[in-house]
Scaffold this active site. Structure first.
Site, short mmCIF file in Angstrom:
data_model
loop_
_atom_site.label_atom_id
_atom_site.label_comp_id
_atom_site.label_asym_id
_atom_site.label_seq_id
_atom_site.Cartn_x
_atom_site.Cartn_y
_atom_site.Cartn_z
N ASP A 114 11.05 -8.81 -0.86
CA ASP A 114 11.36 -7.86 0.22
C ASP A 114 12.86 -7.89 0.50
O ASP A 114 13.52 -8.89 0.27
CB ASP A 114 10.63 -8.26 1.51
CG ASP A 114 9.15 -7.91 1.49
OD1 ASP A 114 8.69 -7.24 0.55
OD2 ASP A 114 8.45 -8.31 2.45
N ARG A 164 10.93 -1.12 -5.11
CA ARG A 164 10.33 -0.41 -3.97
C ARG A 164 11.47 0.29 -3.24
O ARG A 164 12.48 -0.34 -2.92
CB ARG A 164 9.65 -1.39 -3.03
CG ARG A 164 9.11 -0.74 -1.76
CD ARG A 164 8.69 -1.76 -0.70
NE ARG A 164 7.70 -2.68 -1.20
CZ ARG A 164 7.55 -3.94 -0.73
NH1 ARG A 164 8.35 -4.39 0.22
NH2 ARG A 164 6.62 -4.71 -1.21
N LYS A 167 12.94 3.44 3.60
CA LYS A 167 14.08 3.87 4.42
C LYS A 167 14.90 2.67 4.88
O LYS A 167 16.12 2.74 4.93
CB LYS A 167 13.58 4.62 5.66
CG LYS A 167 13.07 6.02 5.36
CD LYS A 167 12.71 6.75 6.65
CE LYS A 167 12.20 8.14 6.37
NZ LYS A 167 11.70 8.83 7.57
N THR A 206 6.83 5.08 1.79
CA THR A 206 7.09 5.91 2.97
C THR A 206 5.79 6.53 3.46
O THR A 206 4.85 6.72 2.68
CB THR A 206 8.11 7.02 2.64
OG1 THR A 206 8.37 7.77 3.83
CG2 THR A 206 7.64 7.98 1.56
N HIS A 207 5.78 6.87 4.77
CA HIS A 207 4.66 7.65 5.33
C HIS A 207 5.16 9.01 5.76
O HIS A 207 4.45 9.77 6.42
CB HIS A 207 4.07 6.94 6.55
CG HIS A 207 3.98 5.45 6.39
ND1 HIS A 207 5.00 4.61 6.74
CD2 HIS A 207 3.01 4.68 5.87
CE1 HIS A 207 4.67 3.36 6.46
NE2 HIS A 207 3.47 3.37 5.92
N ARG A 268 8.78 -5.27 15.07
CA ARG A 268 9.51 -4.25 14.30
C ARG A 268 8.67 -2.99 14.16
O ARG A 268 9.16 -1.88 14.27
CB ARG A 268 9.87 -4.77 12.90
CG ARG A 268 11.09 -5.68 12.87
CD ARG A 268 11.70 -5.72 11.48
NE ARG A 268 10.83 -6.31 10.49
CZ ARG A 268 10.69 -7.62 10.31
NH1 ARG A 268 11.37 -8.47 11.03
NH2 ARG A 268 9.87 -8.08 9.38
#
Ligand code: FDA
Length: 288
Positions: A114, A164, A167, A206-207, A268
């Protein structure tokens, strides 16, 4: 956000976090697999300052890799460098990560490193390059809000990169990051296009409906087959969109965090979507 009591954050966490134990997380993954989604499992924890805590994290991930393998689940792992001791010592973190990448490779699994805040970007990319070269089975994350991202894409290893693209969630200064909502979208599309041009396998994380449609257009323009990319979403977010993407023939992976250390992650997520915090407060105070 600082005023939201911890017990309310806990209620929100139950939407975004699979539970406190490995068994909770594995059950969630089995359920996702049955619905046609793959998963990436994250043991919650970050900003570790004691070596023993980082070592506990490694042990949990090693057990997790074995459990995924034994149960034949369609799942990989996602790991935060500061959980594995990056803030203590980069060499210590690299050794910890290497143990996980080796264990994953032996089971034909994959580790995604990550991306955290900008103080970790250079080290994370160094760790990724080093481990990819020596073991494969590893990828990392690039954030579309960072001004440096297009340059970082240009410097990715020519072979085998698995990235990956998201944003970005940390609060960064304007000198380093794009701030406008539309600007970040624009940079996301430019970054995705560049990644595809370089032949990188991308997890499109992303969504945002606008970006999902832009991604489908780019996939079409680059003539990619479904095994050459995947979409990724967070547990508890836009489940309907997730099902639609699967029904349209795309590969989709859900990020499944678990563990007792749920507080910073859930905060978050709430900051990202304050409406949820309001729903929870209303439900808690007024029972609706
Ligand atoms: P945006 O925030 O604009 O959301 C679009 C829509 O999605 C919203 O309008 C809402 O409908 C829905 N939505 C988004 N977030 C929601 C929430 N919390 N609750 C409910 N609905 C929500 N970041 C990072 O810095 N490093 C990393 O390593 C990762 N890893 C990662 C993995 C995966 C699989 C995903 C999906 C995301 C990340 N992220 C991340 C987080 C990412 O940077 C970003 O903050 C979120 O994905 C939200 O951005 P969207 O692109 O979804 O757009």
């Amino acid at each position: 956000m600082p005023l939201v009591p911890r017990f309310m954050v806990h209620r929100v966490a139950s939407r975004y976090v699979a539970g406190e134990t490995m068994a909770d997380a594995l059950a969630t993954v089995a359920d996702l697999n049955a619905k046609g989604a793959m998963a990436t499992l994250d043991v919650l924890g970050e900003e570790v300052t004691e070596r023993s805590r980082a070592e506990e994290g490694v042990k949990e991930y090693l057990k997790l890799l074995e459990a995924i393998h034994q149960q034949g689940l369609k799942a990989n792992i996602s790991v935060k460098p500061t959980m594995l001791g990056l803030k203590i010592d980069e060499g210590f973190c690299r050794d910890n990560l290497e143990r996980l990448v080796q264990a994953a490779a032996q089971r034909d699994r994959f580790v995604c490193i990550d991306m955290e805040d900008r103080s970790t970007t250079d080290a994370t990319l160094r760790l990724f390059r080093d481990l990819l070269e020596r073991h494969g089975h590893v990828g990392t994350v690039l954030q579309a809000y960072m001004r440096r991202t297009l340059k970082d894409i240009g410097e990715l290893p020519p072979e085998g990169a698995n990235i990956r693209l998201c944003k970005g969630i940390y609060v960064e200064p304007v000198a380093d990051s794009w701030k406008g909502y539309e600007t970040v979208r624009h940079n996301f599309v430019a970054a995705l296009d560049k990644l595809f041009r370089q032949g990188v396998y991308v997890g499109i994380a992303t969504h945002d409906e606008f970006l999902l449609s832009a991604a489908e257009a780019l996939i079409d323009r680059h003539g990619l087959a479904p095994h050459q990319y995947e979409f990724q979403m967070l547990l508890g977010v836009t489940e309907e969109l997730r099902d639609i993407l699967i029904a349209r023939g795309h590969r989709l992976r859900v990020y499944v965090p678990y563990g007792p250390d749920w507080y910073p992650y859930s905060k978050r997520r709430m900051r990202e979507n304050p409406e949820i915090a309001l729903h929870v407060i209303r439900a808690t105070l007024f029972g609706r």
